[in-house]
Design an enzyme around this catalytic site. Structure first.
Site, PDB file in Angstrom:
ATOM      1  N   ASP A 254      86.810  23.741  65.028  1.00  0.00           N
ATOM      2  CA  ASP A 254      85.541  24.375  64.677  1.00  0.00           C
ATOM      3  C   ASP A 254      84.487  24.217  65.756  1.00  0.00           C
ATOM      4  OD1 ASP A 254      86.255  25.271  62.114  1.00  0.00           O
ATOM      5  OD2 ASP A 254      86.198  23.205  61.434  1.00  0.00           O
TER       6      ASP A 254
ATOM      7  N   HIS B  46      88.778  14.455  62.388  1.00  0.00           N
ATOM      8  CA  HIS B  46      89.774  15.178  61.598  1.00  0.00           C
ATOM      9  C   HIS B  46      90.598  14.170  60.821  1.00  0.00           C
ATOM     10  CE1 HIS B  46      93.022  17.935  60.607  1.00  0.00           C
ATOM     11  NE2 HIS B  46      92.159  18.895  60.866  1.00  0.00           N
TER      12      HIS B  46
HETATM   13  N1  ACO Z   1      80.513  12.005  63.037  1.00  0.00           N
HETATM   14  C1  ACO Z   1      80.268  10.683  62.908  1.00  0.00           C
HETATM   15  N2  ACO Z   1      81.093   9.814  62.315  1.00  0.00           N
HETATM   16  C2  ACO Z   1      82.232  10.295  61.798  1.00  0.00           C
HETATM   17  C3  ACO Z   1      82.560  11.672  61.879  1.00  0.00           C
HETATM   18  C4  ACO Z   1      81.657  12.529  62.526  1.00  0.00           C
HETATM   19  N3  ACO Z   1      81.918  13.856  62.639  1.00  0.00           N
HETATM   20  N4  ACO Z   1      83.758  11.885  61.289  1.00  0.00           N
HETATM   21  C5  ACO Z   1      84.163  10.685  60.831  1.00  0.00           C
HETATM   22  N5  ACO Z   1      83.248   9.727  61.141  1.00  0.00           N
HETATM   23  C6  ACO Z   1      83.369   8.288  60.857  1.00  0.00           C
HETATM   24  C7  ACO Z   1      83.079   7.996  59.405  1.00  0.00           C
HETATM   25  O1  ACO Z   1      81.726   7.679  59.190  1.00  0.00           O
HETATM   26  C8  ACO Z   1      83.994   6.831  59.125  1.00  0.00           C
HETATM   27  O2  ACO Z   1      83.399   5.681  59.597  1.00  0.00           O
HETATM   28  P1  ACO Z   1      83.687   4.246  58.875  1.00  0.00           P
HETATM   29  O3  ACO Z   1      85.154   4.013  59.007  1.00  0.00           O
HETATM   30  O4  ACO Z   1      82.846   3.287  59.645  1.00  0.00           O
HETATM   31  O5  ACO Z   1      83.250   4.429  57.431  1.00  0.00           O
HETATM   32  C9  ACO Z   1      85.211   7.105  59.986  1.00  0.00           C
HETATM   33  O6  ACO Z   1      84.727   7.933  61.068  1.00  0.00           O
HETATM   34  C10 ACO Z   1      86.333   7.846  59.269  1.00  0.00           C
HETATM   35  O7  ACO Z   1      85.781   8.997  58.644  1.00  0.00           O
HETATM   36  P2  ACO Z   1      86.251   9.529  57.231  1.00  0.00           P
HETATM   37  O8  ACO Z   1      85.190  10.417  56.654  1.00  0.00           O
HETATM   38  O9  ACO Z   1      86.730   8.385  56.398  1.00  0.00           O
HETATM   39  O10 ACO Z   1      87.505  10.377  57.682  1.00  0.00           O
HETATM   40  P3  ACO Z   1      88.164  11.567  56.865  1.00  0.00           P
HETATM   41  O11 ACO Z   1      89.529  11.707  57.395  1.00  0.00           O
HETATM   42  O12 ACO Z   1      87.983  11.347  55.391  1.00  0.00           O
HETATM   43  O13 ACO Z   1      87.235  12.823  57.260  1.00  0.00           O
HETATM   44  C11 ACO Z   1      86.415  14.771  58.294  1.00  0.00           C
HETATM   45  C12 ACO Z   1      87.595  13.786  58.155  1.00  0.00           C
HETATM   46  C13 ACO Z   1      85.941  15.254  56.919  1.00  0.00           C
HETATM   47  C14 ACO Z   1      86.877  16.003  59.078  1.00  0.00           C
HETATM   48  C15 ACO Z   1      85.259  14.044  59.043  1.00  0.00           C
HETATM   49  O14 ACO Z   1      85.694  13.644  60.328  1.00  0.00           O
HETATM   50  C16 ACO Z   1      84.008  14.913  59.150  1.00  0.00           C
HETATM   51  O15 ACO Z   1      83.196  14.928  58.217  1.00  0.00           O
HETATM   52  N6  ACO Z   1      83.817  15.661  60.297  1.00  0.00           N
HETATM   53  C17 ACO Z   1      82.709  16.532  60.439  1.00  0.00           C
HETATM   54  C18 ACO Z   1      82.973  17.863  59.713  1.00  0.00           C
HETATM   55  C19 ACO Z   1      84.020  18.702  60.402  1.00  0.00           C
HETATM   56  O16 ACO Z   1      83.991  18.926  61.609  1.00  0.00           O
HETATM   57  N7  ACO Z   1      84.967  19.247  59.595  1.00  0.00           N
HETATM   58  C20 ACO Z   1      86.023  20.115  60.090  1.00  0.00           C
HETATM   59  C21 ACO Z   1      87.379  19.540  59.850  1.00  0.00           C
HETATM   60  S1  ACO Z   1      88.597  20.492  60.626  1.00  0.00           S
HETATM   61  C22 ACO Z   1      88.843  21.801  59.649  1.00  0.00           C
HETATM   62  O17 ACO Z   1      88.685  21.820  58.464  1.00  0.00           O
HETATM   63  C23 ACO Z   1      89.310  23.023  60.333  1.00  0.00           C
END
Ligand code: ACO
Length: 436
Positions: free
Chosen positions: A366, A308
């Protein structure tokens, strides 16, 4: 807003600039950069708004490090335990929980608008049967502005309130109609003697040919899901609603834009993506393979329902839903749901994995909502619609707060331009290459 005595200093090209630092009632202070461009000729650069507070708000507070979520100062767990959805809606809209009389009036106000203009059902017939219900929702919610002309004047607080009541009241009716249309069953009219969640479940699963039996456990679980999803400060869809609203667009158009933003898999579409992912994994033995894929930089796969932008701890909504999940499965006598077993094992392994620990990736809301919906018989394509139904209350409250702000301005970010510098025009006959 606290005092503005604190200042931040920075030096640019040998000159020292002072910027006011604003304090909220909770959360980090914020450097006020609104005059930065005027005073220094500089923009700030913050793609994805990683460090930017786009507005002031008194509605919802999240402490992502501690895993705290408050609506108007009340913890989400206490609201989910003690309130029903319309009480929470009242709280988000008006700032305080209603007393008995206020609650009764509010319920009446909402119920008065639960029916949809009869002509609107014609809109549904225009969609393909296999249309995604979110596509239908974007269309029909936007279309409300073509039917309810007496609540489009955003400068009239009474009309704003009327539009808010209409949106909250009609969302369950419209969402259930999107589902009924997709399976070819007749639409059911709302029943105002039922509670908000019960009425919605009946419109989804009832038939005109027989009485629908309300199951209190499922009603409670649905009500909780609605409460937990009702608001979440300045997330992508809420920011979209505010940005659309800042131009003076009508409330129905603004909420339709929020629904569009919610649809993406990185936001509200994740609950659908969680089930798809669990189905793809299919077997407990394959979990390590998918965990490895999620960790692999060269693989675009991510664990859906994990991570998140704000929570760097367990999402407090996921904690409540985990409990609801077990209640629903036991009520429906689903002893062994292979997807729940997979979800629990995936969660267990991920929470012990160095990658997820180091990046503070915990299950989000979720992760469990999809399993509950599935157990209730809600098809995956409707998951995000249910999220939109709940979040409409937050969108409306945030839109109202923004419009009522006396200094409200159109939202207009700037950019760091990296295109071609100005160049001379070349007539079509003299152009040699496309990239000239
Ligand atoms: N699985 C694996 N790796 C992940 C995940 C994941 N679900 N989420 C983040 N990471 C990693 C990224 O690869 C990144 O790694 P790095 O620093 O080595 O590049 C690091 O963690 C940070 O991730 P970002 O994408 O930069 O974080 P951001 O805050 O932009 O994204 C998000 C947050 C979009 C929710 C992300 O965690 C994600 O895609 N999760 C999966 C989708 C999801 O569950 N979305 C629901 C969100 S809650 C909602 O809307 C109700």
């Amino acid at each position: 807003m606290g005092s503005q005595l604190k200042k931040a200093q920075f030096t640019f090209q040998g000159k020292v600039f002072e910027l006011p630092v604003l304090s909220g009632t909770e959360g980090p202070d914020a450097v006020d950069i609104s005059a930065l461009y005027k005073e220094t000729g500089l923009f700030t650069y913050d793609p994805g708004f990683m460090s930017t507070a786009s507005c002031t708000s008194a509605i919802t507070f999240i402490d992502g490090d501690e895993g705290r979520l408050l609506y108007r100062g009340y913890s989400i767990a206490s609201l989910a335990e003690n309130c029903d959805f319309l009480e929470v809606a009242y709280l988000l809209l008006y700032g305080d929980l209603p007393n008995v009389a206020q609650k009764q009036i509010f319920i009446k106000d909402i119920n008065l608008h639960s029916l949809l203009h009869e002509q609107m059902s014609g809109f549904y017939q225009g969609f393909r049967r296999d249309a995604h219900p979110m596509a239908i929702m974007v269309g029909v919610v936007g279309a409300l502005s073509a039917f309810y002309h007496d609540s489009l004047d955003i400068h009239d607080p009474k009309q704003r309130e009327l539009a808010s009541f209409r949106l909250i009241a009609k969302m369950p009716t419209m969402a259930a109609m999107a589902y009924k249309y997709s399976i070819g069953q007749p639409f059911l009219y709302p029943r105002n003697d039922l509670c908000y969640a019960g009425n919605f479940l009946r419109m989804m699963f009832g038939l005109p040919s027989e009485e629908y039996e309300i199951n209190p456990v499922l009603v409670k679980a649905m009500d909780r899901i609605l409460i937990l999803h009702a608001d979440h400060e300045q997330n992508a869809s809420t920011s979209t609603v505010r940005l659309a609203g800042s131009s003076g667009a009508n409330p129905f158009a603004c909420i339709a834009s929020g629904i569009a933003a919610l649809w993406g898999p990185a936001h509200g579409g994740a609950n659908e993506a969680v089930i798809n992912m669990l189905q793809e994994i299919g077997d407990l033995k394959r979990i390590p393979e998918f965990i490895n894929r999620a960790k692999d930089k060269n693989d675009s796969f991510r664990l859906m329902g994990f991570g998140h932008r704000v929570y760097k701890n367990y999402d407090p909504r996921a904690t409540v839903l985990r409990e609801s999940c077990h209640e629903v499965l036991s009520e429906l006598r689903i002893k062994n749901d292979p997807l729940l077993d997979l979800a629990l094992e995936l969660e267990r392994i991920a929470l012990q994995d160095e990658y997820f620990i180091e990046k503070k990736l915990y299950p989000n809301v979720d992760f469990y909502s999809g399993i509950i919906f599935r157990a209730m018989g809600v098809p995956t394509s409707m998951f995000t619609v249910l999220f939109a139904l709940a979040r409409s209350v937050g969108w409306v409250a945030q839109w109202q707060e923004m419009i009522a702000e006396p200094t409200q301005k159109i939202g207009r970010p700037r950019q760091l331009y990296q295109g071609h510098p100005e160049r001379a025009f070349v007539s079509v006959h003299n152009r040699t290459t496309a990239s000239q």
